[in-house]
Write a protein that holds these residues in place. Structure first.
Motif, mmCIF file in Angstrom:
data_model
loop_
_atom_site.group_PDB
_atom_site.id
_atom_site.type_symbol
_atom_site.label_atom_id
_atom_site.label_comp_id
_atom_site.label_asym_id
_atom_site.label_seq_id
_atom_site.Cartn_x
_atom_site.Cartn_y
_atom_site.Cartn_z
ATOM 1 N N GLU A 49 -2.075 6.302 -2.100
ATOM 2 C CA GLU A 49 -3.137 7.293 -2.289
ATOM 3 C C GLU A 49 -2.582 8.615 -2.810
ATOM 4 O O GLU A 49 -3.322 9.439 -3.326
ATOM 5 N N HIS A 50 -1.279 8.820 -2.685
ATOM 6 C CA HIS A 50 -0.641 10.061 -3.123
ATOM 7 C C HIS A 50 -0.014 9.947 -4.513
ATOM 8 O O HIS A 50 0.782 10.803 -4.905
ATOM 9 N N ASN B 255 0.796 -1.226 0.000
ATOM 10 C CA ASN B 255 0.000 0.000 0.000
ATOM 11 C C ASN B 255 0.827 1.275 0.000
ATOM 12 O O ASN B 255 0.278 2.366 0.041
ATOM 13 N N TYR C 159 -6.518 6.252 -7.297
ATOM 14 C CA TYR C 159 -6.229 5.189 -6.350
ATOM 15 C C TYR C 159 -7.515 4.402 -6.092
ATOM 16 O O TYR C 159 -8.555 4.956 -5.865
ATOM 17 N N GLY C 160 -7.395 3.111 -6.171
ATOM 18 C CA GLY C 160 -8.550 2.253 -6.016
ATOM 19 C C GLY C 160 -8.929 1.632 -7.347
ATOM 20 O O GLY C 160 -9.853 0.832 -7.433
ATOM 21 N N SER D 294 2.093 6.834 0.930
ATOM 22 C CA SER D 294 0.922 6.029 0.606
ATOM 23 C C SER D 294 0.654 6.049 -0.896
ATOM 24 O O SER D 294 0.850 7.064 -1.567
#
Length: 162
Positions: A128-129, A111, A160-161, A126
């Protein structure tokens, strides 16, 4: 009755900030890191380049402009795109505690990006960034953003995802 003037001034300032944040702010490259790893699918060494960015632009339009602004500097320093398996990943420069301290020994964990412990003990970024990648081989939704060594290069925006 100063309220209408104050409200209109506030709305105008908000509008200007939105224009700046989404279209004019182009970010600032803080560091560029590289990692080479043998990839069996390609039967060769592939180069992964990570570019850390601060003051990240919010719109894809401004992110493309950021690539255009820094592409020559990044390409001249390291020639990061010489094979189809090479890529350049742009990350927002926000570190956090590693989910798993063992991930510090790896370039990329499940992750997080730990970049082989480059940020210090138990620090990673992360996934996510993630902002976008630049690569030679694009996907159908990717946009051509230039040419390196007579090969077209493409930008892929990361949600992200996905």
């Amino acid at each position: 009755m100063k309220y209408p003037k104050t409200i209109s001034t506030s709305l105008f300032l908000c509008f200007l900030y939105i224009i700046y944040a989404f279209y004019l702010r182009q970010g600032h490259v803080v560091n560029v890191y590289e990692h080479t790893e043998y990839i069996e699918n390609f039967e060769r060494e592939c180069k992964s380049t990570v570019v850390l960015v601060e003051n990240v632009p919010l719109s894809r339009y401004a992110q493309k402009k950021m690539w255009a602004k820094y592409s020559d500097t990044i390409s001249e320093k390291s020639h990061p795109l010489s094979h189809i398996c090479d890529d350049i990943l742009f990350l927002e420069n926000i570190t956090e505690r590693a989910d798993d301290p063992g991930d510090n020994d790896y370039w990329m964990g499940e992750n997080q990006y730990c970049l082989n412990g480059i940020f210090g003990k138990d620090k990673c970024i992360s996934k996510e960034h993630q902002l976008f990648t630049i690569r030679i081989k694009g996907w159908p939704e990717d946009e051509n953003v230039g040419v390196i060594d007579k090969k077209p290069i493409y930008i892929h925006f990361i949600d992200y995802g996905e």
